[in-house]
Design a protein around this motif. Structure first.
Motif, PDB file in Angstrom:
ATOM      1  N   GLU A  99     -22.984  -8.445   9.325  1.00  0.00           N
ATOM      2  CA  GLU A  99     -22.134  -8.817   8.185  1.00  0.00           C
ATOM      3  C   GLU A  99     -20.785  -9.372   8.638  1.00  0.00           C
ATOM      4  OE1 GLU A  99     -21.936  -5.375   5.714  1.00  0.00           O
ATOM      5  OE2 GLU A  99     -24.019  -5.550   5.046  1.00  0.00           O
ATOM      6  N   GLY A 100     -20.844 -10.256   9.624  1.00  0.00           N
ATOM      7  CA  GLY A 100     -19.644 -10.937  10.092  1.00  0.00           C
ATOM      8  C   GLY A 100     -18.780 -10.153  11.063  1.00  0.00           C
ATOM      9  N   ALA A 101     -19.142  -8.906  11.334  1.00  0.00           N
ATOM     10  CA  ALA A 101     -18.357  -8.069  12.262  1.00  0.00           C
ATOM     11  C   ALA A 101     -19.099  -7.915  13.581  1.00  0.00           C
ATOM     12  CB  ALA A 101     -18.096  -6.700  11.648  1.00  0.00           C
ATOM     13  N   LEU A 102     -18.343  -7.857  14.673  1.00  0.00           N
ATOM     14  CA  LEU A 102     -18.921  -7.602  15.984  1.00  0.00           C
ATOM     15  C   LEU A 102     -18.862  -6.103  16.254  1.00  0.00           C
ATOM     16  CD1 LEU A 102     -20.096  -8.643  18.651  1.00  0.00           C
ATOM     17  CD2 LEU A 102     -17.741  -8.856  19.505  1.00  0.00           C
ATOM     18  N   TRP A 103     -20.024  -5.514  16.361  1.00  0.00           N
ATOM     19  CA  TRP A 103     -20.146  -4.075  16.621  1.00  0.00           C
ATOM     20  C   TRP A 103     -20.356  -3.814  18.104  1.00  0.00           C
ATOM     21  CZ3 TRP A 103     -20.587   0.489  13.570  1.00  0.00           C
ATOM     22  CH2 TRP A 103     -20.371   0.299  12.208  1.00  0.00           C
ATOM     23  N   GLY A 104     -19.843  -2.682  18.560  1.00  0.00           N
ATOM     24  CA  GLY A 104     -20.077  -2.218  19.920  1.00  0.00           C
ATOM     25  C   GLY A 104     -20.709  -0.842  19.902  1.00  0.00           C
ATOM     26  N   GLY A 105     -21.739  -0.665  20.701  1.00  0.00           N
ATOM     27  CA  GLY A 105     -22.412   0.631  20.781  1.00  0.00           C
ATOM     28  C   GLY A 105     -22.598   1.053  22.223  1.00  0.00           C
ATOM     29  N   ASN A 106     -22.999   2.288  22.402  1.00  0.00           N
ATOM     30  CA  ASN A 106     -23.319   2.789  23.739  1.00  0.00           C
ATOM     31  C   ASN A 106     -24.725   3.389  23.705  1.00  0.00           C
ATOM     32  OD1 ASN A 106     -23.559   4.663  26.051  1.00  0.00           O
ATOM     33  ND2 ASN A 106     -21.466   3.987  26.468  1.00  0.00           N
ATOM     34  N   SER A 107     -25.645   2.752  24.414  1.00  0.00           N
ATOM     35  CA  SER A 107     -27.019   3.258  24.500  1.00  0.00           C
ATOM     36  C   SER A 107     -27.317   3.861  25.860  1.00  0.00           C
ATOM     37  CB  SER A 107     -28.021   2.137  24.203  1.00  0.00           C
ATOM     38  OG  SER A 107     -27.966   1.130  25.196  1.00  0.00           O
ATOM     39  N   ASP A 108     -26.323   3.879  26.764  1.00  0.00           N
ATOM     40  CA  ASP A 108     -26.545   4.468  28.089  1.00  0.00           C
ATOM     41  C   ASP A 108     -26.921   5.942  27.972  1.00  0.00           C
ATOM     42  OD1 ASP A 108     -26.143   2.198  29.648  1.00  0.00           O
ATOM     43  OD2 ASP A 108     -23.978   2.519  29.782  1.00  0.00           O
ATOM     44  N   TRP A 109     -26.286   6.649  27.029  1.00  0.00           N
ATOM     45  CA  TRP A 109     -26.584   8.080  26.880  1.00  0.00           C
ATOM     46  C   TRP A 109     -28.016   8.284  26.400  1.00  0.00           C
ATOM     47  CZ3 TRP A 109     -27.740  11.179  22.619  1.00  0.00           C
ATOM     48  CH2 TRP A 109     -27.662  10.566  21.360  1.00  0.00           C
ATOM     49  N   LEU A 110     -28.493   7.384  25.537  1.00  0.00           N
ATOM     50  CA  LEU A 110     -29.882   7.466  25.073  1.00  0.00           C
ATOM     51  C   LEU A 110     -30.846   7.160  26.214  1.00  0.00           C
ATOM     52  CD1 LEU A 110     -29.435   5.632  21.657  1.00  0.00           C
ATOM     53  CD2 LEU A 110     -30.021   8.056  21.963  1.00  0.00           C
ATOM     54  N   GLY A 111     -30.433   6.250  27.109  1.00  0.00           N
ATOM     55  CA  GLY A 111     -31.249   5.959  28.278  1.00  0.00           C
ATOM     56  C   GLY A 111     -31.391   7.163  29.184  1.00  0.00           C
ATOM     57  N   PHE A 112     -30.265   7.849  29.416  1.00  0.00           N
ATOM     58  CA  PHE A 112     -30.292   9.045  30.259  1.00  0.00           C
ATOM     59  C   PHE A 112     -31.186  10.123  29.644  1.00  0.00           C
ATOM     60  CE2 PHE A 112     -28.655  13.286  31.227  1.00  0.00           C
ATOM     61  CZ  PHE A 112     -28.763  13.293  32.605  1.00  0.00           C
ATOM     62  N   ALA A 113     -30.975  10.401  28.360  1.00  0.00           N
ATOM     63  CA  ALA A 113     -31.761  11.448  27.696  1.00  0.00           C
ATOM     64  C   ALA A 113     -33.232  11.062  27.600  1.00  0.00           C
ATOM     65  CB  ALA A 113     -31.187  11.722  26.309  1.00  0.00           C
ATOM     66  N   GLY A 114     -33.502   9.789  27.291  1.00  0.00           N
ATOM     67  CA  GLY A 114     -34.888   9.347  27.159  1.00  0.00           C
ATOM     68  C   GLY A 114     -35.651   9.427  28.464  1.00  0.00           C
ATOM     69  N   ASN A 115     -34.985   9.142  29.574  1.00  0.00           N
ATOM     70  CA  ASN A 115     -35.613   9.232  30.890  1.00  0.00           C
ATOM     71  C   ASN A 115     -36.031  10.670  31.194  1.00  0.00           C
ATOM     72  OD1 ASN A 115     -36.408   8.410  33.510  1.00  0.00           O
ATOM     73  ND2 ASN A 115     -34.367   8.811  34.334  1.00  0.00           N
ATOM     74  N   LEU A 116     -35.128  11.608  30.927  1.00  0.00           N
ATOM     75  CA  LEU A 116     -35.458  13.014  31.185  1.00  0.00           C
ATOM     76  C   LEU A 116     -36.489  13.539  30.181  1.00  0.00           C
ATOM     77  CD1 LEU A 116     -32.010  14.512  32.221  1.00  0.00           C
ATOM     78  CD2 LEU A 116     -33.997  14.109  33.659  1.00  0.00           C
ATOM     79  N   ASP A 117     -36.412  13.081  28.938  1.00  0.00           N
ATOM     80  CA  ASP A 117     -37.432  13.486  27.955  1.00  0.00           C
ATOM     81  C   ASP A 117     -38.826  13.094  28.441  1.00  0.00           C
ATOM     82  OD1 ASP A 117     -35.555  14.506  26.188  1.00  0.00           O
ATOM     83  OD2 ASP A 117     -35.496  12.706  24.937  1.00  0.00           O
ATOM     84  N   GLU A 118     -38.916  11.901  29.043  1.00  0.00           N
ATOM     85  CA  GLU A 118     -40.216  11.401  29.489  1.00  0.00           C
ATOM     86  C   GLU A 118     -40.717  12.145  30.726  1.00  0.00           C
ATOM     87  OE1 GLU A 118     -42.384   7.267  31.060  1.00  0.00           O
ATOM     88  OE2 GLU A 118     -40.289   7.216  30.435  1.00  0.00           O
ATOM     89  N   HIS A 119     -39.827  12.400  31.668  1.00  0.00           N
ATOM     90  CA  HIS A 119     -40.270  12.907  32.971  1.00  0.00           C
ATOM     91  C   HIS A 119     -39.999  14.386  33.214  1.00  0.00           C
ATOM     92  CE1 HIS A 119     -41.348   8.889  34.281  1.00  0.00           C
ATOM     93  NE2 HIS A 119     -40.181   8.454  33.861  1.00  0.00           N
ATOM     94  N   ALA A 120     -39.162  15.012  32.385  1.00  0.00           N
ATOM     95  CA  ALA A 120     -38.876  16.447  32.536  1.00  0.00           C
ATOM     96  C   ALA A 120     -38.673  17.077  31.157  1.00  0.00           C
ATOM     97  CB  ALA A 120     -37.637  16.654  33.406  1.00  0.00           C
ATOM     98  N   PRO A 121     -39.724  17.088  30.316  1.00  0.00           N
ATOM     99  CA  PRO A 121     -39.577  17.607  28.961  1.00  0.00           C
ATOM    100  C   PRO A 121     -38.971  19.019  28.953  1.00  0.00           C
ATOM    101  CG  PRO A 121     -41.756  16.636  29.278  1.00  0.00           C
ATOM    102  CD  PRO A 121     -41.106  16.684  30.635  1.00  0.00           C
ATOM    103  N   GLY A 122     -38.090  19.255  27.996  1.00  0.00           N
ATOM    104  CA  GLY A 122     -37.432  20.550  27.900  1.00  0.00           C
ATOM    105  C   GLY A 122     -36.211  20.697  28.787  1.00  0.00           C
ATOM    106  N   TRP A 123     -35.796  19.610  29.422  1.00  0.00           N
ATOM    107  CA  TRP A 123     -34.706  19.639  30.409  1.00  0.00           C
ATOM    108  C   TRP A 123     -33.413  20.200  29.861  1.00  0.00           C
ATOM    109  CZ3 TRP A 123     -30.311  16.839  29.258  1.00  0.00           C
ATOM    110  CH2 TRP A 123     -30.436  15.891  28.226  1.00  0.00           C
ATOM    111  N   ALA A 124     -33.139  19.972  28.591  1.00  0.00           N
ATOM    112  CA  ALA A 124     -31.844  20.376  28.037  1.00  0.00           C
ATOM    113  C   ALA A 124     -31.666  21.889  27.992  1.00  0.00           C
ATOM    114  CB  ALA A 124     -31.656  19.776  26.642  1.00  0.00           C
ATOM    115  N   GLY A 125     -32.773  22.618  28.049  1.00  0.00           N
ATOM    116  CA  GLY A 125     -32.680  24.071  28.068  1.00  0.00           C
ATOM    117  C   GLY A 125     -32.507  24.633  29.465  1.00  0.00           C
TER     118      GLY A 125
END
Length: 283
Positions: free
Chosen positions: A96-122
């Motif tokens: 809608e005419g605005a330039l947005w900035g996001g950070n997906s690096d944190w999702l990359g980190f979490a997604g990698n561990l979710d895939e290869h070490a499920p339950g890692w956060a505990g």
């Protein structure tokens, strides 16, 4: 009238090394999307002008890498929560005419561990090696997933203290001399420094002192098995390499620009691993 092909990019300085075009190109072909994703080298002095011209040049958005992440944070019109929290932007989109900035690096980190070490956060407490830009995304991911004891270890204590103040409760700052003591009861060890990259044999920390249930991960992915991961594997610990972080962080951007949520598949990983091995063989 047919819709114009969708265009996105990755920009940095330098940028020729980026594997993002291979990742997004794979998905564009796989899902039969009429679009393009290219690497664009933009010097810091030209970055603001580059951002202002995105719409007129037909781009829907793109990725931002070193050294532009903090500049992008300052220059965008609006930011998502993760960008606000980490102080860095790696993903841009026009809305809608605005330039947005996001950070997906944190999702990359979490997604990698979710895939290869499920339950890692505990598996906390977590020791994070390094206090640079990448550590911010990692700390944000740990907090989002409910890790209650996050210990930043850095050569320059003041840098670690700056991050502990930024992220608040549950995050503490320590010098490298405290590493051995901090590892004794840690269930997660994360290297966010460049140690171990491109044949550097240095150990970011010695995993010998970790408990048997610990998980060790490294955001470095060239080489795929860093000295830290090799030492942890020899010790019998669960290890996760850094390539998955790169693959998973690409997912939200592709979905925004091209309208399809892509999957990180073994075939995609093999494609990028082959590229890494080909580059390594040339050295």
């Amino acid at each position: 009238m047919a819709e114009a092909a969708r265009k996105a990019f990755v920009t940095g300085h330098p940028i020729a090394h980026s594997r993002s075009p291979k990742i997004h190109g794979y998905w564009l072909a796989k899902y039969g999307i009429d679009g393009s994703y290219q690497a664009i080298d933009v010097a810091p002095a030209d970055f603001a002008t580059f951002l202002k011209s995105l719409g007129e040049n037909g781009y829907r958005g793109g990725n931002v890498t070193i050294p532009h992440k903090e500049a992008a944070f300052a220059l965008v019109d609006r930011r998502d929560e993760a960008a606000e929290t980490t102080g860095a932007v790696n993903m841009l989109w026009l809305e809608e005419g605005a330039l947005w900035g996001g950070n997906s690096d944190w999702l990359g980190f979490a997604g990698n561990l979710d895939e290869h070490a499920p339950g890692w956060a505990g598996n906390g407490p977590a020791v994070v090696l390094g206090a640079g830009g990448a550590s911010r995304a990692v700390i944000h991911a740990l907090k989002q997933r409910g890790v209650k004891d996050i210990r930043i270890v850095n050569r320059t204590l003041a840098r670690a203290e700056e991050l502990s103040h930024r992220f608040g409760a549950c995050v503490s700052a320590h010098g490298v001399e405290a590493a051995a003591e901090l590892l004794a009861d840690a269930g997660l060890l994360i290297n966010t420094t460049s140690l171990g990259m491109h044949g550097d044999a240095s150990l970011a920390a010695d995993p010998a002192g970790l408990p048997d249930h610990a998980i060790v991960t490294d955001i470095v992915y060239v080489p795929l098995e860093t000295p830290l991961l090799a030492a942890a594997r020899a010790r019998g610990l669960k290890t996760v390499d850094g390539l998955g972080m790169l693959l998973h962080q690409a997912v939200p951007g592709f979905e925004r620009w091209f309208g399809m949520r892509p999957q990180v598949t073994p075939e995609l990983r093999r494609l990028i691993v082959a590229d890494i091995e080909g580059e390594t063989a040339k050295r």
